[in-house]
Write a protein that holds these residues in place. Structure first.
Motif, short mmCIF file in Angstrom:
data_model
loop_
_atom_site.label_atom_id
_atom_site.label_comp_id
_atom_site.label_asym_id
_atom_site.label_seq_id
_atom_site.Cartn_x
_atom_site.Cartn_y
_atom_site.Cartn_z
N SER A 265 -16.60 6.81 17.20
CA SER A 265 -16.80 6.77 15.76
C SER A 265 -15.56 6.22 15.03
O SER A 265 -15.69 5.40 14.12
CB SER A 265 -17.15 8.17 15.23
OG SER A 265 -16.14 9.09 15.56
N SER A 266 -14.38 6.67 15.42
CA SER A 266 -13.17 6.17 14.77
C SER A 266 -12.80 4.78 15.28
O SER A 266 -12.20 3.99 14.56
CB SER A 266 -12.01 7.13 15.02
OG SER A 266 -11.76 7.29 16.41
N LEU A 267 -13.18 4.48 16.52
CA LEU A 267 -12.83 3.21 17.13
C LEU A 267 -13.68 2.07 16.60
O LEU A 267 -13.19 0.99 16.24
CB LEU A 267 -12.98 3.31 18.65
CG LEU A 267 -12.54 2.12 19.48
CD1 LEU A 267 -11.04 1.95 19.40
CD2 LEU A 267 -12.98 2.29 20.93
N LEU A 268 -15.01 2.31 16.52
CA LEU A 268 -15.94 1.25 16.15
C LEU A 268 -16.75 1.56 14.90
O LEU A 268 -17.55 0.74 14.46
CB LEU A 268 -16.91 0.98 17.31
CG LEU A 268 -16.30 0.60 18.66
CD1 LEU A 268 -17.38 0.43 19.71
CD2 LEU A 268 -15.49 -0.69 18.53
N GLY A 269 -16.56 2.75 14.36
CA GLY A 269 -17.32 3.11 13.17
C GLY A 269 -18.79 3.35 13.45
O GLY A 269 -19.65 3.04 12.63
#
Length: 469
Positions: A265-269
């Motif tokens: 989630s934080s890496l690729l949204g």
């Protein structure tokens, strides 16, 4: 007719200098077959009225025989430049392995190993033990097992846990995977009986509850990783299904497809469930691929409760589905990187390529174009454009990653002619055609791809120049 009669005999071609050189490196039957093939091609060209180079027919046939020998001597499985922008490209080998796997693969391939030897006791061991502890450590599961791909993992799990009994699945999760194989077909081969519930777009907890009967063996939740249903939808989350299963004594299995060990989630949204999350929610069995978001070799990984995994380890199918020593070596090296998430993100190519910021790709594109323009003649026009990359491998189908595209034009050749020419290069260069242009995505072009890219574009310039005249 006179041209056909002038075709040289095999013996005359065999004594030419090019063919004599071939005989120094290849067997006589191999070269002889190439010469005969070249002669057959020449006859066909004469009959169809096609032109062929002037000069000695013996030399023409000899040159073609040399090309045939070269083609037949080249490996069919070869390196390519992936300019498609699809990071986990099924047709191009899916995930690239981390450099950490290189030595493990070399040792497993060229040296004896303790594949099925317990070094502590000196007795026969299990090949699966080399990765089971790692998988349990990384996912929180009680036990783990690895087979040759995720379809095999699903097949083994269903055959072990539900043969002859019903497996309850939402209609909206009856997916078709690569090669036109479908979940119902895999289930039929396992001996389990499919019980569909809900509708394509909406399935509720009560649908599962109403399906429970004496023949119910399993609730199966399939992650729809290769497509998305949007709009008026409803689905039962894994934790809710686990709660229902425990109330009625029905175990829950989840097929994650392209499973991830890190939160993206934080890496690729994007919101992609991790294997560990499902284990913590109480899912009894989780299956996923090794060569997709995990970034390892082709494998089907099964984690879950010891009780269920023990049934699979004793099942006769396991022998037919087991992985080899090379897969084990590559998988172990990949899993060890996940002990430090920062190291995994930096060293596992799939994660690194997916996480590369668009600004970095834009700067890299400028450097690549400057380097190529110094080496490639002006017949090939190179420009940079903005675009999007895809994850691939049936994972995150709606996710678009901003990227930089290298547009390649070589007048008078069309985009399709450019694509076909570069695809036929010594190191094939694979891209895509959009808006009438041949495009290469910088996201999936590696640093050591620039040299073969330069060679291919230089050859394209020569082809474009000859076509123009």
């Amino acid at each position: 007719m006179s041209l056909l009669q002038s075709i040289p005999k095999v013996d005359r071609v065999l004594v030419t200098e090019p063919v004599q050189e071939l005989l120094q490196f290849h067997s006589r039957p191999f070269v002889l077959a190439a010469v005969r093939s070249a002669l057959d091609e020449l006859r066909q060209r004469i009959r169809s009225g096609e032109p062929f180079p002037p000069g000695s027919l013996e030399q023409t046939v000899a040159a073609r025989a040399a090309m045939i020998c070269s083609d037949l001597s080249s490996p069919n499985l070869k390196r390519v430049v992936n300019g498609t922008g699809i990071v986990i490209h099924t047709n191009l080998g899916r995930s690239l392995l981390a450099e950490a796997a290189r030595q493990g693969l070399a040792d497993a391939a060229f040296r004896y190993t303790n594949l099925e030897l317990d070094l502590a006791t000196g007795e026969r061991g299990s090949r699966y033990s080399h990765v089971e502890q790692l998988l349990c450590e990384l996912t929180g599961a009680e036990a783990a097992l690895v087979v040759n791909n995720n379809a095999a993992a699903v097949l083994l799990a269903l055959a072990s846990l539900a043969a002859g009994r019903e497996v309850v699945v939402s209609r909206g999760e009856l997916v078709e995977i690569g090669g036109s194989f479908r979940i119902p077909e895999v289930m039929a081969q396992s001996g389990a009986v499919l019980r569909e519930v809900g509708t394509t777009n909406r399935t509720h907890r009560r649908d599962y509850q109403n399906a429970i009967a004496s023949e119910t063996a399993l609730f199966l939740k399939v992650h729809t990783s290769n497509y998305a249903v949007v709009g008026f939808t409803a689905t039962v989350e894994a934790d809710d299904l686990v709660d229902l299963g425990r109330r009625h004594g029905v175990p829950v299995m989840a097929d994650l497809g392209s499973g991830s060990l890190v939160n993206l989630s934080s890496l690729l949204g994007c919101d992609e469930p991790t294997v560990g999350e499902l284990v913590r929610q109480g899912v009894d069995v989780v299956t996923f691929s090794g060569d997709k978001l995990l970034g390892g070799p082709q494998a089907g990984i099964i984690v879950g409760s010891r009780e269920r995994l023990d049934l699979m380890k004793r099942h006769p199918l396991l022998r037919a589905l087991r992985i080899d020593k090379l897969t084990l070596a590559a998988l172990e090296a990949t899993l060890r990187l996940y002990r430090d998430q920062r190291q995994a993100l930096a060293e596992i190519p799939t994660l690194r390529l997916l996480a590369t910021p668009s600004a970095v790709l834009a700067e890299r594109g400028k450097r690549v174009v400057r380097r190529l323009r110094r080496q490639v003649s002006r017949e090939v026009v190179l420009t940079l454009e903005e675009g999007v990359s895809q994850v691939g491998g049936g994972a995150l189908p709606l996710l678009e990653l901003p990227t930089t595209l290298l547009a390649v034009e070589a007048s008078p050749l069309s985009a399709r002619e450019v694509e076909a020419f570069l695809r036929g290069a010594r190191v094939p260069i694979i891209g895509r055609i959009q808006r009438g242009k041949f495009l290469l995505d910088l996201r999936t072009i590696l640093d050591d791809d620039v040299a073969p890219l330069m060679t291919g574009l230089s050859a394209l310039a020569v082809r474009a120049s000859s076509s123009a005249t």
